[in-house]
Write a protein that holds these residues in place. Structure first.
Motif, PDB file in Angstrom:
ATOM      1  N   ASP A  27       0.852  -1.177   0.000  1.00 14.86           N
ATOM      2  CA  ASP A  27       0.000   0.000   0.000  1.00 14.86           C
ATOM      3  C   ASP A  27       0.895   1.236   0.000  1.00 14.86           C
ATOM      4  O   ASP A  27       1.554   1.544   0.996  1.00 14.86           O
ATOM      5  N   ALA A  30      -0.010   4.054   2.608  1.00 17.10           N
ATOM      6  CA  ALA A  30       0.368   3.741   3.988  1.00 17.10           C
ATOM      7  C   ALA A  30       1.874   3.916   4.184  1.00 17.10           C
ATOM      8  O   ALA A  30       2.320   4.427   5.212  1.00 17.10           O
ATOM      9  N   ALA A  59      -5.100   4.346   5.578  1.00 17.22           N
ATOM     10  CA  ALA A  59      -4.530   3.001   5.618  1.00 17.22           C
ATOM     11  C   ALA A  59      -5.301   2.106   6.580  1.00 17.22           C
ATOM     12  O   ALA A  59      -5.497   0.920   6.315  1.00 17.22           O
ATOM     13  N   PHE A  60      -5.772   2.678   7.680  1.00 19.23           N
ATOM     14  CA  PHE A  60      -6.532   1.890   8.646  1.00 19.23           C
ATOM     15  C   PHE A  60      -7.895   1.489   8.083  1.00 19.23           C
ATOM     16  O   PHE A  60      -8.352   0.361   8.269  1.00 19.23           O
ATOM     17  N   GLN A  63      -7.678  -1.313   5.083  1.00 18.19           N
ATOM     18  CA  GLN A  63      -6.930  -2.549   5.314  1.00 18.19           C
ATOM     19  C   GLN A  63      -7.711  -3.752   4.778  1.00 18.19           C
ATOM     20  O   GLN A  63      -8.935  -3.785   4.817  1.00 18.19           O
ATOM     21  N   THR A  68      -3.191  -9.500   3.301  1.00 23.27           N
ATOM     22  CA  THR A  68      -1.904  -9.244   3.939  1.00 23.27           C
ATOM     23  C   THR A  68      -1.103 -10.530   4.094  1.00 23.27           C
ATOM     24  O   THR A  68      -1.662 -11.613   4.216  1.00 23.27           O
ATOM     25  N   PRO A  74       0.301  -4.547  10.935  1.00 26.18           N
ATOM     26  CA  PRO A  74      -1.054  -4.018  10.757  1.00 26.18           C
ATOM     27  C   PRO A  74      -1.030  -2.494  10.641  1.00 26.18           C
ATOM     28  O   PRO A  74      -0.126  -1.834  11.154  1.00 26.18           O
ATOM     29  N   PRO A  75      -2.013  -1.897   9.970  1.00 25.94           N
ATOM     30  CA  PRO A  75      -2.009  -0.440   9.765  1.00 25.94           C
ATOM     31  C   PRO A  75      -2.302   0.364  11.029  1.00 25.94           C
ATOM     32  O   PRO A  75      -2.186   1.575  11.006  1.00 25.94           O
TER      33      PRO A  75
END
Length: 114
Positions: A27, A30, A59-60, A63, A68, A74-75
């Motif tokens: 990403d 991110a 980004a959160f 997700q 992933t 993790p974002p």
């Protein structure tokens, strides 16, 4: 042997993952937000703190847990770093001590009281 026996080799099919799993890409937004947050921590540039926070929230929200990799970050870490960068850039304004009265100010070469 019964026709629905799962061990029957004639019933085997080739495994094909769904289309969304075939493409694992990083990403970019991110990553840019993480870079900006680190840059803010070093330079304390308040203007860059807001876009970094927006990229962290993006980004959160965007997700994809199924896309992933196993050991990826993790974002939420990106969002927390952007938030702390925002706090760190504005913290000196809040905690800045008040300057002394103009008559009590010292010049850089004046070491003693007047």
């Amino acid at each position: 042997m019964p026709q629905d026996d799962p061990r029957d080799s004639s019933l085997e099919t080739k495994f094909a993952p769904p289309q969304t799993w075939k493409q694992e890409s990083a990403d970019g937004l991110a990553t840019s937000g993480m870079f900006l947050a680190g840059l803010i921590m070093v330079t304390r540039n308040r203007i860059l703190a807001w876009p970094s926070l927006i990229l962290g929230v993006s980004a959160f929200i965007n997700q994809h847990p199924l896309r992933t990799k196993e050991g990826s970050t993790p974002p939420i870490g990106n969002l927390m770093l952007a938030t702390f960068a925002l706090v760190a850039s504005y913290l000196p304004l809040i905690l800045k001590p008040s300057s002394p009265a103009p008559s009590q100010q010292q010049t850089p070469l004046d070491f003693g009281p007047k």
